[in-house]
Scaffold this motif. Sequence first.
Motif, short mmCIF file in Angstrom:
data_model
loop_
_atom_site.label_atom_id
_atom_site.label_comp_id
_atom_site.label_asym_id
_atom_site.label_seq_id
_atom_site.Cartn_x
_atom_site.Cartn_y
_atom_site.Cartn_z
N GLY A 38 -8.12 -4.64 -9.69
CA GLY A 38 -7.83 -3.19 -10.13
C GLY A 38 -9.09 -2.29 -9.96
O GLY A 38 -10.16 -2.85 -10.44
N THR A 39 -9.04 -1.10 -9.47
CA THR A 39 -10.09 -0.48 -9.34
C THR A 39 -9.91 1.22 -9.91
O THR A 39 -10.92 1.64 -10.06
N ALA A 40 -8.55 1.30 -10.72
CA ALA A 40 -8.56 2.57 -10.99
C ALA A 40 -7.41 2.66 -12.02
O ALA A 40 -7.11 1.58 -12.69
N GLY A 78 -5.28 0.45 -7.18
CA GLY A 78 -6.14 1.41 -7.30
C GLY A 78 -6.63 1.87 -6.21
O GLY A 78 -6.34 1.26 -5.09
N THR A 79 -7.58 2.95 -6.11
CA THR A 79 -8.33 3.42 -4.92
C THR A 79 -9.14 2.37 -4.17
O THR A 79 -10.02 1.98 -4.86
N CYS A 109 -1.65 2.11 -1.18
CA CYS A 109 -0.49 2.24 -0.23
C CYS A 109 -1.26 3.28 0.96
O CYS A 109 -0.97 2.95 2.02
N SER A 110 -1.66 4.06 0.68
CA SER A 110 -1.97 5.26 1.73
C SER A 110 -3.22 6.41 1.46
O SER A 110 -3.50 7.18 2.07
N GLY A 111 -3.80 5.81 0.55
CA GLY A 111 -4.89 6.72 0.25
C GLY A 111 -4.76 7.42 -0.99
O GLY A 111 -5.66 8.31 -1.66
N GLY A 112 -3.32 7.85 -1.19
CA GLY A 112 -2.99 9.00 -2.11
C GLY A 112 -3.43 10.22 -1.77
O GLY A 112 -3.68 10.81 -0.74
N PHE A 113 -4.00 11.10 -2.91
CA PHE A 113 -4.69 12.38 -2.60
C PHE A 113 -6.18 12.41 -2.14
O PHE A 113 -6.63 13.34 -2.17
N TYR A 114 -6.53 11.11 -1.96
CA TYR A 114 -7.88 11.11 -1.55
C TYR A 114 -8.00 10.84 -0.12
O TYR A 114 -8.24 9.93 0.63
N ALA A 119 -12.01 7.31 1.09
CA ALA A 119 -10.93 6.31 0.72
C ALA A 119 -10.23 5.64 2.06
O ALA A 119 -9.97 6.44 2.99
N ILE A 120 -9.97 4.54 1.99
CA ILE A 120 -9.26 3.86 2.94
C ILE A 120 -7.99 4.36 3.02
O ILE A 120 -7.42 4.21 1.74
N GLN A 121 -7.09 4.92 3.98
CA GLN A 121 -5.89 5.24 3.86
C GLN A 121 -4.77 4.26 4.08
O GLN A 121 -4.06 4.18 5.21
N GLY A 122 -4.84 3.46 2.94
CA GLY A 122 -3.64 2.39 2.98
C GLY A 122 -4.47 1.04 3.14
O GLY A 122 -5.17 0.81 4.16
N ILE A 123 -4.39 0.05 2.33
CA ILE A 123 -4.95 -1.16 2.42
C ILE A 123 -4.51 -2.29 3.52
O ILE A 123 -4.69 -3.18 3.70
N ASP A 124 -3.11 -1.70 4.11
CA ASP A 124 -2.55 -2.75 5.08
C ASP A 124 -3.62 -2.60 6.40
O ASP A 124 -3.18 -3.19 7.22
N GLN A 125 -4.35 -1.62 6.64
CA GLN A 125 -5.51 -1.66 7.44
C GLN A 125 -6.45 -2.90 7.37
O GLN A 125 -7.20 -3.00 8.34
N ILE A 126 -6.56 -3.60 6.25
CA ILE A 126 -7.36 -4.71 6.15
C ILE A 126 -6.73 -5.83 5.90
O ILE A 126 -6.92 -6.74 6.14
#
Lengths: 173, 168
Positions: A38-40, A78-79, A109-114, A119-126
Amino acid sequence: MGVKGIPISKHESGVITTRTDELLRWGRKNSLWPLPFGTACCAIEFMGVVSSPFDISRFGAELVRFSPRQSDLMIVAGTINYKIGPVLKRIYDQMCEPKYVISMGACACSGGFYDNYAAIQGIDQIIPVDVFIPGCPPRPDAILNALVKLQEKIDQEPQRGPRHITREHGKTE
Amino acid sequence: MEKLNNIIDKIKEKHVDAIEDTADSFGDVVLTIARKNIHDVLVDLKDAGFDLLLDIAGVDALNLGRKERFEVVYNLYSLSQDLRLRLRVNVPEDDMNLPSATDLWESANWAEREAYDMFGFNFEGHPNLARILCHREFVGHALRKDYPVMKGQWATGTADLRPDLENE
């Protein structure tokens, strides 16, 4: 008579027979131990799901562990920014197989509005993600729904080996 | 207000030409201070009762047509006298050095690190002028107007959070 979800044949002598992987799957999906990353604000919503009004223990996933060694479901709530990215990857790597990931909320999921440099644009990149939950933050019902979806997914999965990450970490596009 | 004017008058007497401009922003006094005088002025303001450094901010005026590209803004507050004062220092792009205020206020430590991280100011005399928000492998300064705002940079290690594991 039988346990829901497992094909069981019962013999007159009291011996029941089933398949090992069916039994393991049944045990696995009904005793997911979540690790909340949890980050946010999504992490606050996750607390609501664990507490009695929504009660995640009805689905067997109430035993929240804060050690990756003891958990098999990572809930990223979270972000995730570029600085915490290697930490997320490291904790995921420390979890034992079989392991599952739920990406909770728009930010994970996608970075949201960040949509910016931080911000990483989606954790599925990692790390590989099994279920994405939309929402900012998602309703507790949506989290429970994701858990059920994951249970269905576990139910259908073949005998699995270790998975590989979708993208080599640390590379820029 | 009278108290504040007395303080400013004393600064004007002591440091001739240090105050380049005086302005009003929503009822607070904003002074533009020459860069060579900023540390002496901060010392005297602290002695005059400004015991709290609220924040240090940076400004990149890339497309605003100003003489100098950058600006550092100090927000001061006096707890005992309930006074607020804002100081602005113009900083040119080719020489981004200015004296650190860490010897006066402890809070300047992280505030200056943030200003360095985001804009690249070099606060001379800072005990540890390292990045505080972006990770160590970040190249460039994110809040500069010529930095592409959506350009992320991957970090490869966790050294920012666990310096003891840095050489792992």
